[in-house]
Design a protein around this motif. Sequence first.
Motif, PDB file in Angstrom:
ATOM      1  N   ASP A   1      10.344  32.909  25.761  1.00  0.00           N
ATOM      2  CA  ASP A   1      11.649  33.511  26.055  1.00  0.00           C
ATOM      3  C   ASP A   1      12.124  33.187  27.474  1.00  0.00           C
ATOM      4  O   ASP A   1      11.317  32.976  28.383  1.00  0.00           O
ATOM      5  N   ASP A   2      13.437  33.215  27.639  1.00  0.00           N
ATOM      6  CA  ASP A   2      14.096  33.283  28.962  1.00  0.00           C
ATOM      7  C   ASP A   2      14.313  31.959  29.687  1.00  0.00           C
ATOM      8  O   ASP A   2      14.930  31.940  30.744  1.00  0.00           O
TER       9      ASP A   2
ATOM     10  N   HIS B   1      19.107  32.721  23.055  1.00  0.00           N
ATOM     11  CA  HIS B   1      18.705  34.014  23.636  1.00  0.00           C
ATOM     12  C   HIS B   1      19.927  34.660  24.310  1.00  0.00           C
ATOM     13  O   HIS B   1      19.763  35.471  25.211  1.00  0.00           O
TER      14      HIS B   1
ATOM     15  N   HIS C   1      22.053  37.605  28.273  1.00  0.00           N
ATOM     16  CA  HIS C   1      20.828  38.403  28.136  1.00  0.00           C
ATOM     17  C   HIS C   1      21.121  39.899  28.228  1.00  0.00           C
ATOM     18  O   HIS C   1      20.439  40.662  28.915  1.00  0.00           O
TER      19      HIS C   1
ATOM     20  N   PRO D   1      17.551  39.783  23.254  1.00  0.00           N
ATOM     21  CA  PRO D   1      17.234  40.054  24.666  1.00  0.00           C
ATOM     22  C   PRO D   1      16.640  41.454  24.834  1.00  0.00           C
ATOM     23  O   PRO D   1      17.143  42.424  24.252  1.00  0.00           O
ATOM     24  N   GLY D   2      15.579  41.533  25.623  1.00  0.00           N
ATOM     25  CA  GLY D   2      14.943  42.825  25.888  1.00  0.00           C
ATOM     26  C   GLY D   2      14.412  43.472  24.624  1.00  0.00           C
ATOM     27  O   GLY D   2      14.165  44.690  24.612  1.00  0.00           O
TER      28      GLY D   2
HETATM   29 ZN   LIG Z   1      14.499  37.706  27.337  1.00  0.00          ZN
END
Ligand SMILES: [Zn+2]
Length: 288
Positions: A44-45, A101, A105, A141-142
Amino acid sequence: MRHTFVIRASSFVICLLVSLWLNVLSAAEPLKPIPDHLVVLTFDDGNKSDIEVVAPLLAKYGFGATFFVTEGLGAEKDKKNFLTWEEIQRLDKLGFEIGNHTRRHIDVTQQPRDQLDADVGYIDEQCENRGIPKPLSFCYPGYRHNLQAVEVLKKRGYKFARRGYEPEMKQELEGGRGLAYDPAVDHPLLIPTTGAPGPKFNYDDFVWSVDQARDGKICVLTFHGVPARLHPWVNLAPTEFERYLRYLKEKDCKVIAVRDLAHYVDPTKGAADPYAEIQKRLKGAKKS
Ligand SMILES: [Zn+2]
């Protein structure tokens, strides 16, 4: 006479070849049975370590993976810690999957439908502009998700989406064990995380996660930076990461990207109510 026969015979052969070719084109590839030790790797990210550390190691072991990219954590300004779009292009060229993603975010449960749709669409467009295939896999996200987001993704042609392991389990901030993905019951746009490395996730947790991949269930691992320079709560050291990869090799695991699930799972066959299985698990947990 002979001439006419030759023409007829060659027309017949051409027709036969064309029809065989059309059959090949139209025949959908049959689904493969889900083997034990089927493992999906997700990152991720869009951390810089994806290209500097992760991709070379995955290539060394011949493993597939999905990189979920966003511009929402500082990628636009911080080129030292996050991937640039050129690097994302390189990951695609190396054969890895680029997943969405979202642009910013943001917690999707806090977004109006149109805003979320635009944030998802933005990453789709960036990929298109750079010759990267339109993403088919999404990551919340999260780890936050809801029915509206599932509907937005469906409408945009997304086949698979990965979440964390909430709400069935409490989300551990510093990594932990989750749930195996069971395609017989889990909706393809709500795939749970089986294991997420972080300071509270050790080698035994990793082995446990991989061991969940049996009897039709799949292990889905969620990584962040290797190392996660800016987010120590999801950190994993490169040496430990390679130890994981060695284990996957030793166990002869099939290690794939999210999109490769389509060889084993029909993403159009999710339950009418995407949240049915989650609700069932929550009710079961209350009773016991
Ligand atoms: Zn993330």
